[in-house]
Design an enzyme around this catalytic site. Structure first.
Site, short mmCIF file in Angstrom:
data_model
loop_
_atom_site.label_atom_id
_atom_site.label_comp_id
_atom_site.label_asym_id
_atom_site.label_seq_id
_atom_site.Cartn_x
_atom_site.Cartn_y
_atom_site.Cartn_z
CB CYS A 155 -7.27 -1.43 10.88
SG CYS A 155 -6.12 -2.58 10.13
CB CYS A 193 -1.13 0.63 -0.16
SG CYS A 193 -1.25 -0.63 -1.43
CB SER A 194 -3.08 3.36 4.26
OG SER A 194 -3.24 2.00 4.64
CB ILE A 219 4.60 1.44 7.39
CG1 ILE A 219 4.33 0.18 6.59
CG2 ILE A 219 5.17 1.17 8.78
CD1 ILE A 219 3.80 -0.98 7.36
CE LYS A 271 -2.40 6.30 -1.27
NZ LYS A 271 -1.23 6.80 -0.61
CG HIS A 306 -3.64 2.82 8.52
ND1 HIS A 306 -4.48 3.02 9.59
CD2 HIS A 306 -3.90 1.56 8.07
CE1 HIS A 306 -5.20 1.92 9.79
NE2 HIS A 306 -4.87 1.03 8.90
#
Lengths: 385, 131, 348
Positions: free
Chosen positions: A83, A206-207, A209, A328, A332
């Site tokens: 990442c 969670c970030s 897809i 967020k 991402h």
């Protein structure tokens, strides 16, 4: 070493981009950066991308993308550090310009993640963790950060609400970012009641897809001074690694690589945390932002959650964090994230951030992290007076 | 997912917890390493991990990788073994609401996942409450 | 003299009650419970199979035997639910114990008798002097077809025995085997569930072979039922072992310490071997124990053991079988049980 400046930035709307392929997203974004920079041709290219091989079955994208961008025959290579791929690509470009090897380098980051199903995307992302000793046991990425979150909560009294407040703050910022994937606000209640993913983390911790790209153009500062725009210099670059598997770290709640990358960037820039006017950090999960702000020294160790609750990291707070909406809200697309962070800081330092503009910032920092924190790259940017 | 060769290579660790140890640093490495990252020692000696330990942190995985779907939801934790080594592993045979950090655990031999309907069956250690 | 140097058991924690199964199929639970003398059965978790249970039972046996596992020269796993159709269970077990590479291994299959077959061969290899230590394991995660009478009893468990010549927990005084070709129960290649001959599994199958083996070994040993302190018969349900015991002249007191079936179900290859572990858990030096297995197809293996005073030193080095049976239970609903046992049709 020459001073290096960012003269052009480009980003397109992030999200589920069904109509465009990896190469099309790339070219559209890179052209925006070249246009912003006012250059047609660059000396070389770095592309940060975590796993085009697993996400679209395409490796060798340096050559592919330079070809489709019409930058015939230039050196072009993909850079990978999970990442943190985008941030590391920025560092490679920075070093190449600083060294004098090239005078104009296009650094971009890209990930096209929706051409595979959810299971395959989970697998691809999981490959950034220790496949034999984390993945083998069914541990996922949200799971890794959930392990950190529970440890942080038990050690420092960080609350479930404080985790949620990271998402609330970043969505509030992201609501003013037209390129964000989820440009809307959320409440603490919505985060806490959202679908459980890996206790104590829920889906809104969670970030997402995301498909997307970001690009910047780097040149020697002396060239940037010939342009009309404010000169935004890269004054510090720090990169560090740590024990690969989370279990093997000395302290589960402490991001040593982030601490070291931060120290190295501060050292090169001659800056301290107090000198920063804003930060873009790697909030892949809400807990990550809390730990990162601690490791970078902008909040005291253990106070990351309390600082969010006190509004210290809000847009109008003591030290704004993730004015772009962060991973967020903005999304991402893994490899693109580190480059988009640079773009946000440059926009802020230029005074071009619109509704989310921080008041007259001079110094900003980016922090981009790979895996569960085994690699981190930081950059410090300063607007020339 | 594991192919036969990749799985087979890890058998000493997965089945028998074979590790190695840097004597000068008094540190155990699992999986075994060729070089001690603390002191650079390359003469690491073989050892075997302790069977028991304490839970340091844990999570309940509710969105699993595809090969773990039949087992979800399941708990994964980091366990500090009695010899100081910290391991990642599933915690099974314990209700989620009875789990707590510090709880005593021991290893058990379990199936990790099947590679499809025709591939190998992957085994290894998981943790269960100490008995 | 050769005999058992270490024994170990393993029972998974999941249970399902007869009522829970009967409810789904509209069956009358009280009559099943009475007819089969069965209250509940063990169920493996999705991450447990014959191999994992064999490893845990064998590790418990190893703790009691306190020997270097590399000295185990033979590893035999008996099961009708080996996880692979082709590829041995025994190699995984031997590797997990650290018994490789100088080791002979084989997987046995003979319905519910496979466990004692492994024991029979391991013991006799020790007796022949071919190996220093031999390991025999009986383990199963048996499946009964949904709604079939077997579904109420088909359970999961494992028992392991390490045989050697010194520091014996129990001396092996006698062995005997009795078998004929009797097709009372079978599972064809690639079929998921077995089929059985209903009442044909009784008199011409179970009773004929168990009594044949019992009478044979008693005659060979020159013993009468009252000369034995304990007896363990294969336990396909609660009733059969009690009835065959009575038929042969054994008392309930001799049978009950090894009679686990009412709370455990039929663990197939693990059934009578698990009964032996729970009997060893309470036996005293000098006690004589008769073990008689039964496997459809059909045959029985018989053993007479004599417990030594060494048992008191090793008994508590591993968990006792009744403790595993009675503690830390997790009751499943039928839906969860069906999921655990892969009885639900899913998308590919």
């Amino acid at each position: 070493m020459r001073d290096v400046a960012v003269i052009g930035v480009g980003i397109t709307k992030w999200g589920e981009i069904w109509k465009q392929s990896l190469r099309d997203i790339y070219v559209e974004t890179a052209l925006l950066a070249l246009e912003d920079a006012g250059v047609d041709r660059v000396d070389s290219m770095y592309v940060g991308s975590m796993s085009p091989g697993l996400f679209v079955g395409q490796e060798h994208i340096g050559a592919l993308l330079s070809d489709y961008l019409g930058q015939k025959h230039i050196p072009a290579v993909r850079v990978e550090s999970a990442c943190a791929s985008g941030g590391v690509a920025v560092r490679m470009g920075f070093m190449e310009v600083a060294s004098g090897i090239s005078d104009a380098v296009l650094v971009s980051g890209i990930e096209k993640m929706t051409d595979v199903g959810g299971d395959e995307a989970t697998y691809a992302l999981g490959s950034a963790a220790d496949q034999e000793y984390e993945g083998y046991h069914g541990l996922t990425f949200p799971g890794l950060y959930a392990l950190i979150a529970r440890a942080h909560m038990e050690k420092y009294g960080t609350t479930r609400e404080q985790l949620a407040m990271v998402a609330v703050k970043n969505h509030k910022n992201g609501a003013n970012n037209p390129n964000a994937q989820f440009p809307f606000e959320v409440t603490v209640e919505q985060v806490i009641n959202s679908v459980k993913v890996a206790d104590p983390l829920n889906i809104l911790d969670c970030s997402p897809i995301t498909d997307g790209a970001a690009a910047v153009v780097l040149v020697p500062a002396e060239k940037a001074r010939e342009m009309k725009k404010p000169v935004i210099k890269i004054v510090g670059s720090g990169f560090a690694t740590d024990s690969f598997a989370l279990a093997q770290r000395k302290e589960i709640t402490w991001l040593e690589a982030t601490y070291l990358a931060g120290q190295r960037a501060y050292g090169m820039a001659g800056k301290k945390p107090e000198d920063l006017d804003l930060l873009e950090v790697h909030d892949c999960f809400t807990i990550a932002e809390i730990c990162v702000t601690e490791a970078l020294g902008v909040v005291e160790k253990g106070r990351g959650g309390a600082a969010v609750e006190a509004g210290e990291t809000a847009l109008e707070g003591r030290i704004p964090v993730n004015t772009s909406g962060g991973l967020k809200s903005k999304g991402h697309p893994v490899g693109a994230t580190g480059v988009a962070q640079v773009m946000e800081v440059v926009k802020q330092l230029r005074g071009e951030a619109g509704k989310r503009q921080v008041k007259d910032p001079r110094v900003g920092m980016t922090q981009n992290m790979g895996g569960s924190g085994a690699s981190t790259v930081c950059h410090i940017f300063e607007r020339e007076a | 997912m594991s192919t036969p060769s990749r799985y087979w290579r890890e058998i000493p660790q997965r089945y028998r917890k074979e590790a190695n140890r840097c004597a000068p640093c008094d540190l155990i490495y699992f999986p075994p390493r060729l070089i001690c990252p603390e002191c650079g020692n390359r003469a690491l000696e073989k050892t075997v991990l302790a069977e028991k330990g304490s839970l340091m942190t844990y999570t309940i995985i509710r969105v699993p990788p595809s090969q773990f779907k039949d087992q979800a939801p399941y708990a994964v934790g980091i366990v500090e073994m009695d010899d100081g080594v910290k391991l990642t592993g599933q915690v099974v045979d314990c209700e989620f609401d009875k789990m707590h950090t510090g709880m005593r655990l021991q290893m058990e031999f379990r199936k990790m996942y099947d590679v499809g309907h025709s591939g190998i069956i992957c085994y290894g250690y998981k943790f269960v409450p100490e008995y | 003299m050769e005999g058992i140097v270490g024994y170990g058991a393993y029972i998974p924690r999941n249970r399902i009650k007869v009522e829970e199964i009967a409810k789904v199929w509209g069956a009358d639970a009280p009559s099943y419970k009475k007819g089969l003398m069965l209250e509940e059965k063990s169920v493996p978790s999705p991450d447990q199979d014959t191999i994992t249970m064999s490893v845990e039972a064998s590790k418990n046996a190893l703790k009691r035997a306190n020997i270097d596992p590399v000295k185990i020269g033979a590893v035999y796993v008996g099961s009708e639910s080996h996880p692979y159709a082709v590829k041995p269970s025994g190699t995984v077990l031997a590797e997990a114990l650290g018994a490789t590479p100088e080791c002979h291994t084989a997987d046995f299959e003979f319905a519910c008798k496979a466990g004692t077959e492994g024991m029979f061969v391991a013991l006799n290899l020790v007796k022949a002097g071919a190996v220093e230590f031999g390991l025999g394991v009986g383990a199963d995660t048996s499946q009964g077809a949904p709604g079939d009478a077997l579904e109420y009893s088909a359970a999961a468990g494992a028992a392991a025995f390490i045989f050697g010549r010194e520091n014996l927990v129990a001396r092996a005084l006698e062995t005997y085997a009795f078998m004929t070709d009797t097709p009372d129960f079978r599972r064809r290649e690639n079929k998921y569930y077995p089929q059985h001959g209903g009442r044909f599994t009784g008199d011409p199958a179970y009773f004929k072979h168990v009594t044949g083996a019992a009478r044979g070994i008693l005659e060979k040993a020159g013993a009468e039922p009252q000369d034995l302190d304990y007896v363990i018969f294969h336990q396909p349900n609660g009733k059969f072992p009690l009835r065959v015991g009575k038929l042969l002249g054994f008392s309930k007191e001799q049978i009950l310490p090894g009679w686990l079936v009412n709370k455990l179900g039929n663990t197939y290859s693990g059934s009578s071997p698990l009964g032996l572990t729970s009997t060893l858990d309470i036996a005293k030096a000098g006690d004589k124990i008769l073990l008689i297995s039964y496997g459809s197809g059909a045959g029985s293996d018989a053993f007479i053991f004599e417990v030594t005073d060494h048992i008191d030193k090793v008994r508590d080095l591993a968990p006792r079988t009744r403790d595993m049976l009675d503690n830390n239970k997790n009751y499943l609903e039928y839906g969860e049980y069906a999921k655990f046992r892969h009885k639900i049709r899913k998308a590919d």
